[in-house]
Design an enzyme around this catalytic site. Sequence first.
Site, PDB file in Angstrom:
ATOM      1  N   ASP A   1      25.380  68.640  -4.810  1.00  0.00           N
ATOM      2  CA  ASP A   1      24.054  69.148  -4.464  1.00  0.00           C
ATOM      3  C   ASP A   1      24.186  69.992  -3.202  1.00  0.00           C
ATOM      4  OD1 ASP A   1      22.848  67.822  -6.585  1.00  0.00           O
ATOM      5  OD2 ASP A   1      22.386  66.046  -5.402  1.00  0.00           O
TER       6      ASP A   1
ATOM      7  N   ASP B   1      19.555  70.676 -11.473  1.00  0.00           N
ATOM      8  CA  ASP B   1      18.383  69.819 -11.281  1.00  0.00           C
ATOM      9  C   ASP B   1      17.099  70.637 -11.395  1.00  0.00           C
ATOM     10  OD1 ASP B   1      20.141  67.727 -10.784  1.00  0.00           O
ATOM     11  OD2 ASP B   1      20.030  67.968  -8.609  1.00  0.00           O
TER      12      ASP B   1
END
Length: 168
Positions: free
Chosen positions: A137, A150
């Site tokens: 991320d 995401d």
Amino acid sequence: MLLEQVIYIMCNLEVSKNSSRNKLWSLIFGIQLLIIDQLVKSFFINFLKKTPEIAISIFKYFKISYVWNYGISFGIFNYYYDISNNFFLIVNTIIVLCICYLITKAKKLLQFNAYMLIIIGGTSNIIDRMLYGAVFDFIDIYLIIFNLADLYIFVGTILLVIYYSYYE
């Protein structure tokens, strides 16, 4: 008013057996999104791995960070990485396969594209788990850190909510 008309049109575009061209374009677009996500992650992994503790501030609440997520959304189960990666790899794969089945039943183009976004996002995160043992991320907005995959899943889910609230 205009937004409602656009949503109405999108919810009513048919996905028929004869519209394989629309499906092909959606698939090509989805594969491009998958490649973009993987390339951007690879770039930031290589760029930030020298100084992973330093986040690059772009705006006041927007940074590029170096974070490995061993758990699920928002870092839940992040500290159980010794068992969580394999578990979530299996669970993510099952979910993506179920959505692959659902996409074959899609009747409207909006529904088809929403499922496609979720499949592409899930597949990209599965690739991360297989390659790195975790999901990378890097988009840091105040308290939330996520990646493009995401975002694809989130947008696909919102499109499904719109579709089912207007169509069903």
